[in-house]
Design a protein around this motif. Structure first.
Motif, PDB file in Angstrom:
ATOM      1  N   ASP A  12       0.815  -1.208   0.000  1.00 29.51           N
ATOM      2  CA  ASP A  12       0.000   0.000   0.000  1.00 29.51           C
ATOM      3  C   ASP A  12       0.852   1.262   0.000  1.00 29.51           C
ATOM      4  N   LEU A  13       1.958   1.247   0.733  1.00 24.71           N
ATOM      5  CA  LEU A  13       2.853   2.411   0.739  1.00 24.71           C
ATOM      6  C   LEU A  13       3.473   2.639  -0.639  1.00 24.71           C
ATOM      7  N   VAL A  14       3.904   1.557  -1.275  1.00 24.72           N
ATOM      8  CA  VAL A  14       4.476   1.673  -2.619  1.00 24.72           C
ATOM      9  C   VAL A  14       3.417   2.167  -3.594  1.00 24.72           C
ATOM     10  N   ARG A  15       2.204   1.660  -3.445  1.00 24.90           N
ATOM     11  CA  ARG A  15       1.103   2.083  -4.325  1.00 24.90           C
ATOM     12  C   ARG A  15       0.847   3.588  -4.184  1.00 24.90           C
ATOM     13  N   VAL A  16       0.819   4.085  -2.949  1.00 25.47           N
ATOM     14  CA  VAL A  16       0.592   5.511  -2.719  1.00 25.47           C
ATOM     15  C   VAL A  16       1.710   6.334  -3.351  1.00 25.47           C
ATOM     16  N   LEU A  17       2.966   5.939  -3.113  1.00 21.39           N
ATOM     17  CA  LEU A  17       4.091   6.688  -3.689  1.00 21.39           C
ATOM     18  C   LEU A  17       4.050   6.665  -5.210  1.00 21.39           C
ATOM     19  N   GLY A  18       3.765   5.504  -5.771  1.00 25.35           N
ATOM     20  CA  GLY A  18       3.691   5.398  -7.224  1.00 25.35           C
ATOM     21  C   GLY A  18       2.594   6.258  -7.803  1.00 25.35           C
ATOM     22  N   ASN A  19       1.445   6.275  -7.171  1.00 24.65           N
ATOM     23  CA  ASN A  19       0.343   7.097  -7.664  1.00 24.65           C
ATOM     24  C   ASN A  19       0.634   8.584  -7.494  1.00 24.65           C
ATOM     25  N   MET A  20       1.304   8.947  -6.411  1.00 20.64           N
ATOM     26  CA  MET A  20       1.676  10.352  -6.218  1.00 20.64           C
ATOM     27  C   MET A  20       2.614  10.829  -7.312  1.00 20.64           C
ATOM     28  N   CYS A  21       3.467   9.931  -7.805  1.00 20.28           N
ATOM     29  CA  CYS A  21       4.469  10.305  -8.809  1.00 20.28           C
ATOM     30  C   CYS A  21       3.912  10.359 -10.233  1.00 20.28           C
ATOM     31  N   TYR A  22       2.678   9.906 -10.428  1.00 15.74           N
ATOM     32  CA  TYR A  22       2.108   9.897 -11.773  1.00 15.74           C
ATOM     33  C   TYR A  22       1.976  11.320 -12.290  1.00 15.74           C
ATOM     34  N   GLU A  23       2.780  11.635 -13.297  1.00 15.32           N
ATOM     35  CA  GLU A  23       2.782  12.950 -13.948  1.00 15.32           C
ATOM     36  C   GLU A  23       2.919  14.100 -12.953  1.00 15.32           C
ATOM     37  N   ASP A  24       3.684  13.896 -11.891  1.00 18.28           N
ATOM     38  CA  ASP A  24       3.902  14.932 -10.878  1.00 18.28           C
ATOM     39  C   ASP A  24       5.392  15.032 -10.579  1.00 18.28           C
ATOM     40  N   ARG A  25       6.038  15.977 -11.212  1.00 19.95           N
ATOM     41  CA  ARG A  25       7.485  16.136 -11.098  1.00 19.95           C
ATOM     42  C   ARG A  25       7.929  16.393  -9.659  1.00 19.95           C
ATOM     43  N   ALA A  26       7.165  17.184  -8.932  1.00 16.84           N
ATOM     44  CA  ALA A  26       7.561  17.489  -7.555  1.00 16.84           C
ATOM     45  C   ALA A  26       7.595  16.218  -6.713  1.00 16.84           C
ATOM     46  N   SER A  27       6.598  15.349  -6.869  1.00 15.07           N
ATOM     47  CA  SER A  27       6.579  14.086  -6.119  1.00 15.07           C
ATOM     48  C   SER A  27       7.711  13.170  -6.568  1.00 15.07           C
ATOM     49  N   ILE A  40      12.032   1.260  -3.153  1.00 22.48           N
ATOM     50  CA  ILE A  40      10.941   0.814  -4.025  1.00 22.48           C
ATOM     51  C   ILE A  40      11.440  -0.265  -4.976  1.00 22.48           C
ATOM     52  N   LEU A  41      12.652  -0.105  -5.484  1.00 19.79           N
ATOM     53  CA  LEU A  41      13.224  -1.142  -6.344  1.00 19.79           C
ATOM     54  C   LEU A  41      13.361  -2.463  -5.589  1.00 19.79           C
ATOM     55  N   ALA A  42      13.676  -2.398  -4.303  1.00 19.09           N
ATOM     56  CA  ALA A  42      13.811  -3.613  -3.500  1.00 19.09           C
ATOM     57  C   ALA A  42      12.479  -4.331  -3.322  1.00 19.09           C
ATOM     58  N   CYS A  43      11.395  -3.657  -3.566  1.00 13.88           N
ATOM     59  CA  CYS A  43      10.062  -4.260  -3.427  1.00 13.88           C
ATOM     60  C   CYS A  43       9.634  -5.006  -4.683  1.00 13.88           C
ATOM     61  N   THR A  44      10.490  -5.069  -5.688  1.00 12.58           N
ATOM     62  CA  THR A  44      10.112  -5.757  -6.921  1.00 12.58           C
ATOM     63  C   THR A  44      10.259  -7.266  -6.813  1.00 12.58           C
ATOM     64  N   ASN A  45      10.633  -7.765  -5.643  1.00 12.61           N
ATOM     65  CA  ASN A  45      10.680  -9.211  -5.401  1.00 12.61           C
ATOM     66  C   ASN A  45       9.310  -9.686  -4.925  1.00 12.61           C
ATOM     67  N   VAL A  46       9.029 -10.950  -5.145  1.00  8.76           N
ATOM     68  CA  VAL A  46       7.788 -11.526  -4.648  1.00  8.76           C
ATOM     69  C   VAL A  46       7.838 -11.570  -3.127  1.00  8.76           C
ATOM     70  N   ASP A  47       6.779 -11.106  -2.493  1.00 11.98           N
ATOM     71  CA  ASP A  47       6.686 -11.076  -1.033  1.00 11.98           C
ATOM     72  C   ASP A  47       5.311 -11.610  -0.649  1.00 11.98           C
ATOM     73  N   GLU A  48       5.285 -12.797  -0.047  1.00 14.53           N
ATOM     74  CA  GLU A  48       4.020 -13.456   0.286  1.00 14.53           C
ATOM     75  C   GLU A  48       3.149 -12.623   1.226  1.00 14.53           C
ATOM     76  N   SER A  49       3.761 -11.819   2.095  1.00 15.14           N
ATOM     77  CA  SER A  49       2.972 -11.028   3.037  1.00 15.14           C
ATOM     78  C   SER A  49       2.523  -9.696   2.449  1.00 15.14           C
ATOM     79  N   ASN A  50       2.904  -9.428   1.211  1.00 18.20           N
ATOM     80  CA  ASN A  50       2.491  -8.205   0.530  1.00 18.20           C
ATOM     81  C   ASN A  50       2.072  -8.531  -0.903  1.00 18.20           C
ATOM     82  N   PRO A  51       0.896  -9.166  -1.047  1.00 13.08           N
ATOM     83  CA  PRO A  51       0.444  -9.548  -2.387  1.00 13.08           C
ATOM     84  C   PRO A  51       0.406  -8.345  -3.327  1.00 13.08           C
TER      85      PRO A  51
END
Length: 104
Positions: A12-27, A40-51
Motif C-alpha cells: 500500500d505504501l508503494v502504491r501511494v508513492l507510485g500514484n503520487m508520482c504519476y505525472e507529478d514532477r515534484a513528487s 521501491i526497487l527492493a520491493c520488486t521481489n515476490v513477497d508473500e505477506s504483501n500480495p
C-alpha cells in the motif's frame, strides 16, 4: 502487535508513492531526494505477506521515471548488492545463484 495488520502495508505504501508520482514532477523529485527509489526497487521481489507489491513497485518505478532524467540516471548508476533469494524450485534441484562482484 498483530502481524496480520501489517499484511499488505508495504504494498500500500508503494502504491501511494507510485500514484503520487504519476505525472507529478515534484513528487518524483521528493521520492528521489528522500532516498526512496532504492527501497521501491527492493520491493520488486515476490513477497508473500504483501500480495501484488511487485506489480505496484514496477508501476511506481515507471511513474517515478517518466520524464524525470535525474531519477532515470540514479537507477542507471545503481549496482547489484546481493542475491535476494533463490526460488525453491531451483534450490531443490541444486541450482545456486551468486553475484559476481566484478560484473554485477
Amino acid at each position: 502487535g498483530d502481524l496480520r495488520s501489517t499484511i499488505g502495508l508495504k504494498r500500500d505504501l508503494v502504491r501511494v508513492l507510485g500514484n503520487m508520482c504519476y505525472e507529478d514532477r515534484a513528487s518524483q523529485d521528493e521520492v528521489r531526494e528522500h532516498g526512496a527509489i532504492p527501497l521501491i526497487l527492493a520491493c520488486t521481489n515476490v513477497d508473500e505477506s504483501n500480495p501484488f507489491a511487485k506489480e505496484w513497485s514496477i508501476l511506481a518505478v515507471r511513474n517515478m521515471c517518466e520524464g524525470n532524467l535525474e531519477n532515470q540516471a540514479l537507477i542507471a548508476k545503481l549496482q547489484p548488492q546481493n542475491v535476494q533469494s533463490v526460488p525453491p524450485e531451483l534450490s531443490q534441484k541444486g541450482v545456486g545463484v551468486e553475484l559476481n562482484k566484478e560484473t554485477g
